[in-house]
Scaffold this motif. Structure first.
Motif: not given
Length: 289
Positions: A19, A23, A35, A216
């Motif tokens: 994650a 990002n 996430n 999610h």
């Protein structure tokens, strides 16, 4: 510091690393997720035909993951989506060592597919250096729940098994070499994975298949297709609207995505007409062994 190349020890630790890397647009890989909870859920529940522990190889320094590559393997198709390379220092030599460790012995996998953010120059170079051929560019488009869905879906209904044969024909025609064939889609149908269709003159004019992930907060339009005889009649717009409405009907789902090749101008126009906006541009590479 010497990096130790091995299988990952803990799924939660791996998810956190992936994650964090994903990002960063200069490390971003399409479809990996951003996430950590979502990535952890995918790794441990619905990732690869292989266990997650053997689907990844990582490098540790001081008991901390500093690099990783994973494979979402479909053994029946002999195909794998590549998650990575992810490396804190953009170390090409280390990444290649991980790749060699990961792919050695995978005799059933003949094709490795990379979906790399256009800003991720490192992964593009890596894919080329391990033998990847550039296959084109895709857009990932997003629609948020608060956005207006600029279309109606009055003619679209839930799938009727009486049209299973027609669905198989339309799907196979539209997507001859894809990750879910018609039989797989029908086997996956449940409360969150929904198939809708539009019928005219007792014939299947088109369908949309969407998967919701309320835990999610997201959903995906996996497939949408219109039969050749029914095109340019506004059917695609109705189907897309219905797919989005179905996804947003699940509590917690706040956004939905769809992926399309940048050369598919008609589809892009359709998605944008309904309200989708481009989030990512991904370059596609394919390694064939």
């Amino acid at each position: 510091m010497i990096a130790h190349i091995q299988a990952p020890q803990r799924a939660d630790e791996l998810a956190q690393f992936l994650a964090r890397m994903n990002n960063d647009l200069q490390m971003h890989i399409g479809f990996c997720g951003e996430n950590p909870d979502e990535i952890y859920d995918q790794l441990t529940n619905d990732f690869s035909d292989l266990p997650w522990q053997t689907s990844f190889v990582v490098a540790y320094e001081d008991d901390r993951i500093v690099a990783a590559i994973g494979l979402d393997v479909d053994l029946e198709r002999g195909y794998a989506d590549v998650w990575g390379p992810f490396t804190e220092t953009k170390d090409m030599t280390l990444s290649k060592k991980i790749w060699e460790e990961l792919t050695s012995g995978l005799d059933k996998v003949k094709k490795y597919s990379f979906f790399v953010n256009e800003e991720n120059a490192f992964a593009q170079r890596f894919a080329e250096e391990v033998g990847g051929a550039y296959k084109g560019m895709d857009y990932v488009l997003l629609l948020h729940k608060e956005d207006d869905i600029r279309a109606e879906a009055d003619e679209v209904a839930a799938f009727n098994t009486a049209f299973a044969e027609d669905f198989t024909s339309v799907h196979t025609d539209a997507f001859p070499d894809t990750y879910y064939n018609a039989e797989t889609i029908l086997s996956r149908l449940n409360e969150t994975n929904q198939l809708h269709m539009l019928v005219r003159d007792d014939a299947l004019a088109g369908y949309v298949y969407a998967e919701a992930n309320p835990e999610h907060g997201e959903g995906t339009i996996e497939y949408i297709a219109v039969s050749p005889d029914s095109r340019k009649q506004g059917i695609g717009k109705q189907l897309l609207a219905k797919g989005c409405q179905a996804l947003f009907s699940h509590e917690g789902v706040s956004e939905t995505s769809i992926c399309v090749g940048t050369d598919n101008k008609a589809a892009i126009s359709l998605y944008q007409a309904v309200g989708f906006k481009v989030k990512y541009k991904l370059k596609s590479y394919l390694v064939t062994v």
